[in-house]
Write a protein that holds these residues in place. Structure first.
Motif, PDB file in Angstrom:
ATOM      1  N   ASN A  26       0.813  -1.217   0.000  1.00 56.57           N
ATOM      2  CA  ASN A  26       0.000   0.000   0.000  1.00 56.57           C
ATOM      3  C   ASN A  26       0.849   1.271   0.000  1.00 56.57           C
ATOM      4  O   ASN A  26       0.593   2.216   0.733  1.00 56.57           O
ATOM      5  CB  ASN A  26      -0.988   0.019   1.168  1.00 56.57           C
ATOM      6  CG  ASN A  26      -2.130   0.984   0.907  1.00 56.57           C
ATOM      7  OD1 ASN A  26      -2.612   1.085  -0.213  1.00 56.57           O
ATOM      8  ND2 ASN A  26      -2.561   1.698   1.932  1.00 56.57           N
ATOM      9  N   VAL A  28       1.071   4.179  -1.512  1.00 54.43           N
ATOM     10  CA  VAL A  28       0.218   5.023  -2.345  1.00 54.43           C
ATOM     11  C   VAL A  28       1.021   6.018  -3.188  1.00 54.43           C
ATOM     12  O   VAL A  28       0.749   6.168  -4.383  1.00 54.43           O
ATOM     13  CB  VAL A  28      -0.857   5.727  -1.491  1.00 54.43           C
ATOM     14  CG1 VAL A  28      -1.668   6.716  -2.317  1.00 54.43           C
ATOM     15  CG2 VAL A  28      -1.781   4.678  -0.859  1.00 54.43           C
ATOM     16  N   ASP A  32       0.804   6.114  -7.221  1.00 56.18           N
ATOM     17  CA  ASP A  32       0.433   7.334  -7.947  1.00 56.18           C
ATOM     18  C   ASP A  32       1.418   7.629  -9.072  1.00 56.18           C
ATOM     19  O   ASP A  32       1.011   8.063 -10.156  1.00 56.18           O
ATOM     20  CB  ASP A  32       0.352   8.527  -6.995  1.00 56.18           C
ATOM     21  CG  ASP A  32      -0.853   8.476  -6.073  1.00 56.18           C
ATOM     22  OD1 ASP A  32      -1.779   7.679  -6.323  1.00 56.18           O
ATOM     23  OD2 ASP A  32      -0.863   9.240  -5.087  1.00 56.18           O
ATOM     24  N   ARG A  57      -6.320   8.497  -7.916  1.00 57.32           N
ATOM     25  CA  ARG A  57      -5.485   8.918  -6.791  1.00 57.32           C
ATOM     26  C   ARG A  57      -6.325   9.045  -5.518  1.00 57.32           C
ATOM     27  O   ARG A  57      -5.929   8.575  -4.452  1.00 57.32           O
ATOM     28  CB  ARG A  57      -4.798  10.242  -7.118  1.00 57.32           C
ATOM     29  CG  ARG A  57      -3.737  10.669  -6.117  1.00 57.32           C
ATOM     30  CD  ARG A  57      -3.236  12.063  -6.403  1.00 57.32           C
ATOM     31  NE  ARG A  57      -4.305  13.056  -6.318  1.00 57.32           N
ATOM     32  CZ  ARG A  57      -4.889  13.452  -5.180  1.00 57.32           C
ATOM     33  NH1 ARG A  57      -4.525  12.950  -4.043  1.00 57.32           N
ATOM     34  NH2 ARG A  57      -5.848  14.353  -5.194  1.00 57.32           N
ATOM     35  N   ARG A  60      -7.234   5.574  -4.146  1.00 58.83           N
ATOM     36  CA  ARG A  60      -6.091   4.927  -3.491  1.00 58.83           C
ATOM     37  C   ARG A  60      -5.840   5.526  -2.103  1.00 58.83           C
ATOM     38  O   ARG A  60      -5.506   4.815  -1.167  1.00 58.83           O
ATOM     39  CB  ARG A  60      -4.829   5.091  -4.328  1.00 58.83           C
ATOM     40  CG  ARG A  60      -4.864   4.292  -5.580  1.00 58.83           C
ATOM     41  CD  ARG A  60      -3.776   3.264  -5.550  1.00 58.83           C
ATOM     42  NE  ARG A  60      -3.718   2.590  -6.817  1.00 58.83           N
ATOM     43  CZ  ARG A  60      -4.199   1.377  -7.040  1.00 58.83           C
ATOM     44  NH1 ARG A  60      -4.755   0.695  -6.066  1.00 58.83           N
ATOM     45  NH2 ARG A  60      -4.110   0.825  -8.219  1.00 58.83           N
ATOM     46  N   ALA A  61      -5.970   6.824  -1.982  1.00 60.67           N
ATOM     47  CA  ALA A  61      -5.711   7.497  -0.705  1.00 60.67           C
ATOM     48  C   ALA A  61      -6.709   7.071   0.374  1.00 60.67           C
ATOM     49  O   ALA A  61      -6.362   7.035   1.551  1.00 60.67           O
ATOM     50  CB  ALA A  61      -5.758   9.009  -0.895  1.00 60.67           C
ATOM     51  N   ARG A  63      -8.520   4.033   0.300  1.00 67.28           N
ATOM     52  CA  ARG A  63      -8.692   2.584   0.375  1.00 67.28           C
ATOM     53  C   ARG A  63      -7.980   2.025   1.601  1.00 67.28           C
ATOM     54  O   ARG A  63      -6.872   2.445   1.929  1.00 67.28           O
ATOM     55  CB  ARG A  63      -8.113   1.951  -0.893  1.00 67.28           C
ATOM     56  CG  ARG A  63      -8.294   0.458  -0.957  1.00 67.28           C
ATOM     57  CD  ARG A  63      -7.659  -0.065  -2.187  1.00 67.28           C
ATOM     58  NE  ARG A  63      -6.212   0.092  -2.030  1.00 67.28           N
ATOM     59  CZ  ARG A  63      -5.327  -0.528  -2.760  1.00 67.28           C
ATOM     60  NH1 ARG A  63      -5.709  -1.301  -3.734  1.00 67.28           N
ATOM     61  NH2 ARG A  63      -4.043  -0.361  -2.550  1.00 67.28           N
ATOM     62  N   GLY A  65      -5.590  -0.131   3.747  1.00 63.36           N
ATOM     63  CA  GLY A  65      -4.264  -0.600   3.348  1.00 63.36           C
ATOM     64  C   GLY A  65      -3.892  -1.966   3.877  1.00 63.36           C
ATOM     65  O   GLY A  65      -2.722  -2.312   3.878  1.00 63.36           O
TER      66      GLY A  65
END
Length: 128
Positions: A26, A28, A32, A57, A60-61, A63, A65
């Motif tokens: 994870n 991120v 990215d 982006r 992902r931030a 979600r 981990g």
């Protein structure tokens, strides 16, 4: 057309490996950097349809981990020319009975491999 030029294939395999490590831990910021920063970038996930780098982006931030480790069952990476390629895997996650599938389209943007489109889905196990 040049298919799987050894140097091109090796460089895309390296980019894919970098993605896989970043995903499973994870990382991120690393994830990215691996996606094309464009409103044209797509990521269709198991539960979401994301269009554009910013939407990806943001996803992902937010979600969770954890529990991202997976075992790749099958992997296929193919390059076309020196600037374009596709990577496809099937995978299993601990505690998940379904098989996961991931497809990525990669292109070199300013000399760097970037994911320009991605799709992740789950396949139910066949019924007996």
């Amino acid at each position: 057309m040049l298919i799987n030029d050894p140097a091109t294939l090796a460089s895309l395999e390296t980019a894919f490996d970098k993605y896989e490590v970043a995903l499973t831990i994870n990382d991120v910021p690393a994830l990215d950097t691996l996606f094309w920063d464009s409103p044209h970038t797509l990521r269709y996930g198991a539960t979401e349809n994301l269009q554009g780098y910013e939407a990806i982006r943001e996803f992902r931030a937010k979600r969770p981990g954890s529990a991202l480790q997976r075992t790749i069952i099958d992997r296929s990476v193919t390059t076309f020319g020196t600037e374009f390629g596709v990577a496809n895997i099937t995978f299993h996650r601990n505690g998940e009975t379904r098989t996961g599938r991931q497809s990525q389209t990669w292109a070199r943007v300013d000399g760097v491999w970037k994911v320009v489109a991605a799709h992740v889905s789950w396949m139910d196990e066949p019924k007996p």
